[in-house]
Design a protein around this motif. Structure first.
Motif, short mmCIF file in Angstrom:
data_model
loop_
_atom_site.label_atom_id
_atom_site.label_comp_id
_atom_site.label_asym_id
_atom_site.label_seq_id
_atom_site.Cartn_x
_atom_site.Cartn_y
_atom_site.Cartn_z
N LEU A 169 0.76 -1.13 0.00
CA LEU A 169 0.12 0.06 -0.09
C LEU A 169 0.94 1.23 -0.11
O LEU A 169 0.35 2.26 -0.72
N ARG A 170 1.99 1.32 0.83
CA ARG A 170 3.00 2.42 0.80
C ARG A 170 3.48 2.65 -0.54
O ARG A 170 3.58 3.91 -1.05
N GLN A 171 3.96 1.53 -1.40
CA GLN A 171 4.47 1.82 -2.74
C GLN A 171 3.28 2.19 -3.59
O GLN A 171 3.43 3.12 -4.27
N GLN A 172 2.16 1.61 -3.42
CA GLN A 172 0.98 2.04 -4.53
C GLN A 172 0.76 3.69 -4.28
O GLN A 172 0.49 4.02 -5.13
N LEU A 173 0.48 4.19 -2.90
CA LEU A 173 0.37 5.42 -2.77
C LEU A 173 1.38 6.19 -3.23
O LEU A 173 1.17 7.39 -3.89
N GLY A 174 2.82 5.90 -2.84
CA GLY A 174 3.70 6.62 -3.37
C GLY A 174 3.90 6.79 -4.85
O GLY A 174 4.12 8.10 -5.44
N ASP A 175 3.48 5.65 -5.74
CA ASP A 175 3.62 5.73 -6.97
C ASP A 175 2.51 6.33 -7.79
O ASP A 175 2.99 7.17 -8.53
N LEU A 176 1.41 6.26 -7.13
CA LEU A 176 0.36 7.00 -7.50
C LEU A 176 0.49 8.71 -7.40
O LEU A 176 0.02 9.44 -8.41
#
Length: 285
Positions: A169-176
């Motif tokens: 989730l942290r990667q997803q939010l950061g990438d988005l």
């Protein structure tokens, strides 16, 4: 999707480019449940992880690409996915990106999911616009549009006690956030802005027109992000099938296409955009 030869698009780089230009996709699931509707859909922005250049075997997991997204835990569709993935048999391994290590145990939905991406440009086409085929002949009104449909197997990250869920989730939010701030808004680097020295239609010096710094997940309070992570679930979709239909009057003769272009150019901004699609015979630049 009905794919007549004139409009069918199967070239993977072209389909990926369309998704990258139209990130908001409608996720549709069909999950039988006593507590939630079987058929549900949600509009979700997606991150596309393209396959490595060396991957050319469509039977290899992830060779058609991987989509990553997230959804509110309180969304009825999210609740149904948690229920369905929790009852599914966990399988070892995952479809990890380079930034993630594979979780010891993952949960996949039992059936394929469908994600539909559409162009914001679509338009009614009147037979009156044709110059070669006259109204009253073998012609009927139609609608021009472009869409890509993606089918895949969904891995659900919903266990708040699992470090892999937090990592995903942290990667997803950061990438988005990086995609939106830098790639779309143009903050802090090259993006969609054609000229970083232009503000409100006026040109100035670079210091006066410097874009804002891109927002990063680290800019938010730690307690806020911690609460946010507990209220969303992650989704990783291994694409198993992808197809597109770009319908921009390709099936018509040159005269009729010219009539469509001429007729739409004198109408709304959307109509003029469609006229450009018809003129060049394609949706993407």
């Amino acid at each position: 999707m009905h794919l007549r030869p004139d409009h069918a698009v199967r070239d993977l780089p072209t389909l990926h480019s369309f998704i990258q230009q139209h990130r908001l996709g409608v996720l549709t699931t069909s999950l039988p449940s006593q507590d939630h509707p079987t058929l549900q859909c949600s509009h979700i922005p997606w991150i596309l992880d393209e396959p490595l250049a060396s991957e050319n075997n469509n039977d290899v997991p992830g060779s058609l690409g991987i989509l990553r997204g997230h959804i509110a835990r309180q969304n009825p569709q999210g609740k149904a996915m948690i229920e369905a993935s929790g009852s599914a048999t966990p399988v070892p391994g995952a479809f990890p990106t380079d930034a993630l290590t594979a979780p010891k145990e993952i949960h996949t939905l039992p059936e394929e999911v469908l994600i539909v991406f559409t162009s914001p440009v679509d338009h009614y086409i009147s037979p009156n616009l044709y110059t070669d085929t006259k109204p009253g002949g073998r012609v009927a009104p139609t609608w021009n549009y472009a869409a890509v449909q993606v089918y895949g197997r969904a891995t659900i990250y919903h266990d708040t006690q699992d470090p892999q869920t937090e990592s995903f989730l942290r990667q997803q939010l950061g990438d988005l956030a990086r995609l939106g701030e830098e790639g779309i808004m143009g903050y802090g680097g090259s993006g969609s802005r054609s000229d970083e020295n232009e503000i409100d239609g006026r040109r100035g010096d670079a210091s006066a027109a410097a874009p804002p710094k891109p927002w990063k997940i680290a800019d938010a309070p730690l307690e806020y992000i911690a609460a946010l992570l507990k209220n969303i679930i992650g989704m990783q979709i291994e694409i198993t099938r992808i197809e597109g239909r770009f319908k921009v009057s390709q099936e018509k003769g040159a005269g009729d296409r010219g009539g469509v272009v001429e007729g739409l150019q004198g109408m709304t901004a959307t109509a003029r955009d469609m006229a450009e699609f018809v003129r060049r015979g394609r949706v993407l630049p």
